[in-house]
Motif scaffolding. Structure first.
Motif, PDB file in Angstrom:
ATOM      1  N   ALA A 102      -8.622   0.517  11.942  1.00 35.10           N
ATOM      2  CA  ALA A 102      -7.618  -0.277  11.230  1.00 35.10           C
ATOM      3  C   ALA A 102      -6.933  -1.252  12.185  1.00 35.10           C
ATOM      4  CB  ALA A 102      -6.588   0.645  10.574  1.00 35.10           C
ATOM      5  N   VAL A 107      -8.861  -3.156   7.375  1.00 31.16           N
ATOM      6  CA  VAL A 107      -7.917  -2.288   6.669  1.00 31.16           C
ATOM      7  C   VAL A 107      -8.424  -2.059   5.258  1.00 31.16           C
ATOM      8  CG1 VAL A 107      -5.557  -2.054   5.828  1.00 31.16           C
ATOM      9  CG2 VAL A 107      -5.979  -3.068   8.059  1.00 31.16           C
ATOM     10  N   GLU A 123       9.945   0.644   2.440  1.00 29.68           N
ATOM     11  CA  GLU A 123       9.461   1.496   3.534  1.00 29.68           C
ATOM     12  C   GLU A 123       7.942   1.570   3.543  1.00 29.68           C
ATOM     13  OE1 GLU A 123      12.832   4.852   4.500  1.00 29.68           O
ATOM     14  OE2 GLU A 123      11.701   5.065   2.643  1.00 29.68           O
ATOM     15  N   ALA A 126       7.028  -1.473   5.318  1.00 28.30           N
ATOM     16  CA  ALA A 126       7.419  -1.495   6.728  1.00 28.30           C
ATOM     17  C   ALA A 126       6.508  -0.622   7.574  1.00 28.30           C
ATOM     18  CB  ALA A 126       8.875  -1.047   6.869  1.00 28.30           C
ATOM     19  N   VAL A 127       6.088   0.496   7.005  1.00 29.37           N
ATOM     20  CA  VAL A 127       5.299   1.439   7.788  1.00 29.37           C
ATOM     21  C   VAL A 127       3.933   0.836   8.147  1.00 29.37           C
ATOM     22  CG1 VAL A 127       4.017   2.731   6.035  1.00 29.37           C
ATOM     23  CG2 VAL A 127       4.966   3.927   7.991  1.00 29.37           C
ATOM     24  N   ALA A 128       3.534  -0.180   7.413  1.00 27.07           N
ATOM     25  CA  ALA A 128       2.205  -0.761   7.645  1.00 27.07           C
ATOM     26  C   ALA A 128       2.181  -1.756   8.792  1.00 27.07           C
ATOM     27  CB  ALA A 128       1.711  -1.442   6.371  1.00 27.07           C
ATOM     28  N   ALA A 129       3.344  -2.260   9.189  1.00 29.32           N
ATOM     29  CA  ALA A 129       3.361  -3.268  10.245  1.00 29.32           C
ATOM     30  C   ALA A 129       2.828  -2.674  11.548  1.00 29.32           C
ATOM     31  CB  ALA A 129       4.780  -3.798  10.436  1.00 29.32           C
ATOM     32  N   GLN A 130       2.084  -3.474  12.292  1.00 31.36           N
ATOM     33  CA  GLN A 130       1.434  -2.972  13.503  1.00 31.36           C
ATOM     34  C   GLN A 130       2.340  -3.076  14.715  1.00 31.36           C
ATOM     35  OE1 GLN A 130      -1.893  -1.569  13.289  1.00 31.36           O
ATOM     36  NE2 GLN A 130      -0.952  -1.604  11.270  1.00 31.36           N
ATOM     37  N   GLN A 132       4.845  -1.514  16.264  1.00 30.87           N
ATOM     38  CA  GLN A 132       6.304  -1.531  16.203  1.00 30.87           C
ATOM     39  C   GLN A 132       6.859  -0.745  17.377  1.00 30.87           C
ATOM     40  OE1 GLN A 132       7.931  -0.457  12.344  1.00 30.87           O
ATOM     41  NE2 GLN A 132       5.933  -0.729  11.421  1.00 30.87           N
ATOM     42  N   LEU A 153      10.760  -7.611  10.394  1.00 30.42           N
ATOM     43  CA  LEU A 153       9.745  -6.911   9.625  1.00 30.42           C
ATOM     44  C   LEU A 153      10.154  -6.772   8.147  1.00 30.42           C
ATOM     45  CD1 LEU A 153       8.374  -3.802  11.325  1.00 30.42           C
ATOM     46  CD2 LEU A 153       9.081  -3.632   8.979  1.00 30.42           C
ATOM     47  N   ARG A 189       0.693  -3.682   0.970  1.00 24.46           N
ATOM     48  CA  ARG A 189       0.880  -2.878   2.174  1.00 24.46           C
ATOM     49  C   ARG A 189      -0.254  -3.104   3.164  1.00 24.46           C
ATOM     50  NH1 ARG A 189       1.135   3.203   0.696  1.00 24.46           N
ATOM     51  NH2 ARG A 189      -1.113   2.984   0.868  1.00 24.46           N
ATOM     52  N   ALA A 190      -1.472  -3.183   2.630  1.00 26.28           N
ATOM     53  CA  ALA A 190      -2.616  -3.439   3.502  1.00 26.28           C
ATOM     54  C   ALA A 190      -2.449  -4.787   4.205  1.00 26.28           C
ATOM     55  CB  ALA A 190      -3.916  -3.410   2.700  1.00 26.28           C
ATOM     56  N   ALA A 193      -0.359  -5.106   7.342  1.00 28.28           N
ATOM     57  CA  ALA A 193      -0.993  -4.711   8.604  1.00 28.28           C
ATOM     58  C   ALA A 193      -1.750  -5.866   9.245  1.00 28.28           C
ATOM     59  CB  ALA A 193      -1.928  -3.526   8.367  1.00 28.28           C
TER      60      ALA A 193
ATOM     61  N   ARG B 182       9.956   7.102   9.980  1.00 30.13           N
ATOM     62  CA  ARG B 182       9.318   6.534   8.790  1.00 30.13           C
ATOM     63  C   ARG B 182       7.834   6.880   8.780  1.00 30.13           C
ATOM     64  NH1 ARG B 182      11.137   0.823   8.593  1.00 30.13           N
ATOM     65  NH2 ARG B 182       9.605   0.478  10.218  1.00 30.13           N
ATOM     66  N   VAL B 183       7.204   6.790   9.935  1.00 30.80           N
ATOM     67  CA  VAL B 183       5.788   7.159  10.004  1.00 30.80           C
ATOM     68  C   VAL B 183       5.626   8.644   9.690  1.00 30.80           C
ATOM     69  CG1 VAL B 183       3.737   7.269  11.454  1.00 30.80           C
ATOM     70  CG2 VAL B 183       5.314   5.351  11.694  1.00 30.80           C
ATOM     71  N   LEU B 195      -3.200   6.761   8.158  1.00 32.53           N
ATOM     72  CA  LEU B 195      -4.332   6.482   9.052  1.00 32.53           C
ATOM     73  C   LEU B 195      -4.906   5.098   8.774  1.00 32.53           C
ATOM     74  CD1 LEU B 195      -6.486   9.735   9.088  1.00 32.53           C
ATOM     75  CD2 LEU B 195      -5.536   8.568  11.076  1.00 32.53           C
ATOM     76  N   SER B 196      -5.013   4.772   7.498  1.00 37.12           N
ATOM     77  CA  SER B 196      -5.617   3.496   7.120  1.00 37.12           C
ATOM     78  C   SER B 196      -4.735   2.332   7.554  1.00 37.12           C
ATOM     79  CB  SER B 196      -5.868   3.435   5.615  1.00 37.12           C
ATOM     80  OG  SER B 196      -4.673   3.120   4.927  1.00 37.12           O
ATOM     81  N   LEU B 197      -3.493   2.618   7.911  1.00 36.21           N
ATOM     82  CA  LEU B 197      -2.597   1.557   8.373  1.00 36.21           C
ATOM     83  C   LEU B 197      -2.515   1.523   9.894  1.00 36.21           C
ATOM     84  CD1 LEU B 197       0.143   2.066   5.661  1.00 36.21           C
ATOM     85  CD2 LEU B 197      -1.594   0.279   5.751  1.00 36.21           C
ATOM     86  N   GLY B 198      -3.416   2.254  10.542  1.00 39.70           N
ATOM     87  CA  GLY B 198      -3.525   2.120  11.992  1.00 39.70           C
ATOM     88  C   GLY B 198      -2.611   3.025  12.806  1.00 39.70           C
ATOM     89  N   LYS B 199      -2.080   4.096  12.187  1.00 36.07           N
ATOM     90  CA  LYS B 199      -1.200   4.998  12.946  1.00 36.07           C
ATOM     91  C   LYS B 199      -1.981   6.246  13.343  1.00 36.07           C
ATOM     92  CE  LYS B 199       1.783   2.143  11.247  1.00 36.07           C
ATOM     93  NZ  LYS B 199       2.422   1.074  11.984  1.00 36.07           N
TER      94      LYS B 199
END
Ligand SMILES: Nc1ncnc2c1ncn2[C@@H]1O[C@H](COP(=O)(O)OP(=O)(O)O)[C@@H](O)[C@H]1O
Ligand SMILES: [Mg+2]
Lengths: 289, 331
Positions: A102, A107, A123, A126-130, A132, A153, A189-190, A193, B182-183, B195-199
């Protein structure tokens, strides 16, 4: 063809020359070679060679069980192939865990929507941003280190939500959204990212016609911004409408691929997917043999 | 019937060191399960390592208490890594099963005879908290009214323990409100999506496990301090389940839930036990029943707590502070 072999080192010159018309792309962002995945006795995915052209919208069609989702799982690292290799922008992805893939820009979304129910819509975005800073444990308590980034963000997330018509729900828990809105959210969301290649597994399934229309509009816009899109779709009208290229899968294999107009006219496709009287299909098979 | 006695007993337990210890254990569990979705049934293992690590440094090796405490907490980190690294990649039920087994195996090892030289085996370790009580600035004597009273040393433990409860609650709150949190909360909802969001979800789960485990370890340290010793019989599996009961009573994924839950748990447990004892003593119960209950008041109280918890789950499944709506959105 020396250039063709440098970007496809797994392929022999002979295999390259034998490739069906259209299979070799001018500027492939994704190249798959010799991909096999079996479940027990079933060859869920068995693809010799597949390329995705950069900057296009590619539809993958095929009956249920054709292996489309499994192919997505393999390409994005959610499942491991029995054998095969694939490259994103020339980089081999075999063995990489899904989060690493990803991060490289591919993605995906899921056939069964995966919204983060008890997080708010904002949220979810926000969680999708790379990359951070505040996502690292050692900085989590040092608020001043990530607060400015967090503000930027949120702004970006709001803008995307605006575009997807979800801005008024930014503070709601994602679990309260309708099915169609969740599909939209998952796609937004995708995008958060910053992908170069988006893989959408049945993005319009269960979405009402009005929302489908806006979803397709988003896919087009995104593509116009340079994002490569691969999506699984059952509705042929949608496929004809927005795709530049169609890949037809059946029983794990690629039946054929080509521009949408060509593919719908293909006899095999009509047989395998679009449907035709059973006896006629039998007759064709008998003739093949 | 002397309600002063009953209420005094209940309040003493509800505010006492035990409640603070269980509040800490539940705060750790809340990070594990309430926020990260990790089913840890071995919290007592972390408590035991915190307690024994501290006690071994002091009683066995003759070291300083102030080295013992970080050593105990270090063991908790090691335990979290040993538990998490092999299992957190697997389906979540593997992790749950591993935790309960690992904690109990650890306890059996600690009380086994080959370990006696280090852990004291079945006898445990004593006299470890002198340098902690040397810091007690409170005057001697008892503090409180009637049965609601504490010795100077108990009060000293309580002050330190409740300060730790506040600090750990604040720590978890700050963490959970950060992008890191948040993660973690996102992983609780759907790991594949994250996972699909790169974490790297395994790393986040491991970090949450370590932090919640160390908070559990602190609970163990306080337990060792307040008893000025350790014994393996204090770390049986039910300790974990009492901490779970406190957490569920108060409400998952809330800041005050685990704390209020632990206070209520001990208040009710001691209150009911005391009530039953009073009933027998006043001769209000038929003789046969009084004989039956005699000496079993504690057990009966726990049984009634269990029944009460089941009733709570039926009427208010989100616990006292949880939000019902959130529960329905659960996946
Ligand atoms: N995890 C799995 N275990 C066993 N068989 C599976 C699994 N996933 C998919 N399959 C099988 O692989 C084939 C392809 O499935 P799938 O990729 O979901 O098809 P599609 O998405 O095209 O409908 C089907 O026969 C399906 O039953
Ligand atoms: Mg599918």
């Amino acid at each position: 063809m020396s250039d063709a072999t440098t970007i496809r080192p797994e392929l022999t010159q002979a295999a390259l020359e034998a490739a069906p018309p259209g299979r070799l792309k001018d500027d492939p962002i994704l190249i798959t070679f010799g991909m096999l995945k079996t479940f027990g006795g079933i060859r869920a995915v068995d693809i010799d060679h597949l390329e995705i052209e950069r900057g296009t919208i590619t539809a993958i069609i095929g009956p249920n069980g054709a292996g489309k989702t499994t192919l997505f799982n393999l390409l994005t690292g959610f499942d491991q192939p029995d054998r095969g290799s694939w490259r994103l922008d020339g980089r081999l992805l075999g063995g990489l865990p899904p989060h690493r893939i990803a991060r490289l820009g591919m993605v995906r979304t899921f056939q069964l929507t995966k919204s983060l129910s008890r997080l708010t819509v904002l949220e979810n975005m926000a969680v999708a941003a790379q990359t951070q800073r505040g996502e690292r444990l050692e900085r989590a308590l040092l608020r001043w280190l990530w607060q400015p980034e967090e503000a930027r963000l949120r702004e970006r997330a709001q803008a995307l939500l605006e575009r997807f018509g979800l801005a008024h729900m930014a503070g709601d828990q994602a679990g309260t959204l309708s099915g169609g809105q969740r599909k939209l959210l998952e796609m937004a969301r995708a995008l958060m990212a910053d992908p170069t290649l988006v893989m959408l597994d049945e993005p319009t399934a269960g979405v009402n016609p009005a929302l489908t229309e806006s979803l397709l509009e988003h896919i087009r816009e995104l593509n116009a911004e340079g994002v490569t899109i691969v999506f699984v779709e059952h509705n042929m009208d949608v496929v004809m409408d927005i795709s530049d290229w169609v890949v037809v899968m059946a029983a794990g294999r690629i039946l054929t691929e080509g521009p949408p107009q060509e593919v719908v006219a293909n006899e095999e496709v009509i047989d395998a997917y679009l449907g035709r009287p059973r006896d006629a299909a039998d007759w064709e098979e008998a003739e093949d043999a | 019937m002397d309600f002063d006695i009953i209420f005094g007993n209940a309040a003493r337990a509800g505010l006492g060191p035990q409640a603070a210890i269980f509040a800490l254990a539940a705060i750790g569990l809340n990070l594990h399960f309430g926020y990260a979705g990790l089913l840890n049934f071995g919290q007592v293992g972390f408590m035991m390592l915190g307690a024994y690590g501290t006690a071994i440094v002091v009683a066995t090796w003759g070291g300083s208490l102030w080295l013992g405490i970080p050593f105990g907490l270090g063991l908790c980190v090691a335990f979290a890594l040993a538990l998490g690294i092999p299992t957190l990649r697997l389906r979540s039920d593997y992790f749950a099963i591993t935790t309960i087994a690992a904690a109990e195996i650890l306890r059996l090892l600690i009380r086994s005879s080959p370990a006696t030289d280090i852990t004291g085996g079945p006898f445990g370790l004593q006299a470890i908290a002198n340098s902690f009580f040397d810091l007690n600035f409170l005057p001697d004597g008892r503090f409180g009214w009637g049965t609601f009273s504490y010795s100077s040393n108990q009060l000293w433990v309580m002050i330190v323990a409740w300060i730790l409860v506040v600090l750990c609650s604040a720590l978890v709150l700050a963490l959970i409100r950060s992008p890191w949190g948040r993660v973690v909360r996102a992983i609780r909802e759907d790991e594949d999506a994250v996972l699909s969001l790169g974490k790297n979800t395994v790393a986040y789960k491991l970090q949450a496990l370590v932090i919640g485990g160390v908070i559990g370890g602190l609970a163990g340290v306080i337990d060792a301090l307040q008893q000025s010793g350790v014994g393996s019989e204090n770390f049986e599996p039910q300790v974990t389940f009492f901490a779970w009961a406190a957490l569920i009573l108060g409400g998952l994924a809330t800041t005050v839930g685990p704390v209020v839950g632990a206070v209520l748990f001990w208040f009710l447990r001691e209150g009911v036990e005391s009530f039953i004892r009073e009933l027998s003593e006043q001769g209000w119960l038929p003789n046969a029943l009084a004989d039956f209950l005699d000496g079993a008041e504690g057990a009966i109280s726990v049984v009634l707590m269990g029944v009460g918890l089941v009733a709570l789950m039926a009427l208010r499944p989100q616990g006292i502070f949880g939000r019902r709506r959130s529960l329905h959105l659960g996946t």
